[in-house]
Design a protein around this motif. Structure first.
Motif: not given
Length: 137
Positions: A49-50, A52-57, A59, A109
């Motif tokens: 989850t961490d 995925a959140v980091r990658d989404a931010r 992007d 980021v």
């Protein structure tokens, strides 16, 4: 009837054998579930989850960065300058230009400037600005 003719029909396993069979089947089920079944522990799910959140931010910020870069007044000159830079200097060029800065996000980021530079390097030419659509309503 001879003993060999009765076969499995007369076999009666002991309670110990039943118990160890249950333990073995449970262990085999867990091994198969965690290796091939896609099961995961709560700790591993938290790590996923961490990430995925980091990658989404990253992007999201990279997309905003590309938009800010492309819509700047001197975008063509900036793109030429960016392409002239070496790969390890590009993220610094993006940071110094301020294109990756977003109001409300104070910290840097991770990977956002690298992703922005990568997306900009893939551009053959700058996209044409389009006028906003105005409805007659």
């Amino acid at each position: 009837m001879a003993d060999h003719e009765r076969g499995w029909s007369s076999y009666r396993p002991s309670k110990t054998l039943w118990g160890w069979s249950l333990v073995g089947a449970s262990a085999l089920t867990m091994v198969l579930g965690f290796t091939w079944g896609g099961w995961t522990t709560s700790g591993r799910a938290g790590v996923m989850t961490d990430i995925a959140v980091r990658d989404a931010r990253a992007d999201l910020v990279a997309s905003v960065c590309v938009h800010n870069f492309v819509t700047a007044n001197d975008a063509a000159d900036n793109l030429k300058s960016l392409k002239a830079k070496s790969s390890w200097e590009r993220d610094d060029f993006i940071k110094e230009g301020g294109w990756a800065t977003i109001a409300g996000i104070d910290e840097t980021v991770t990977n956002a400037t690298d992703d922005c530079a990568d997306q900009l390097m893939k551009l053959k030419e700058l996209p044409q600005a389009t006028d906003p659509v105005v409805s007659d309503s």
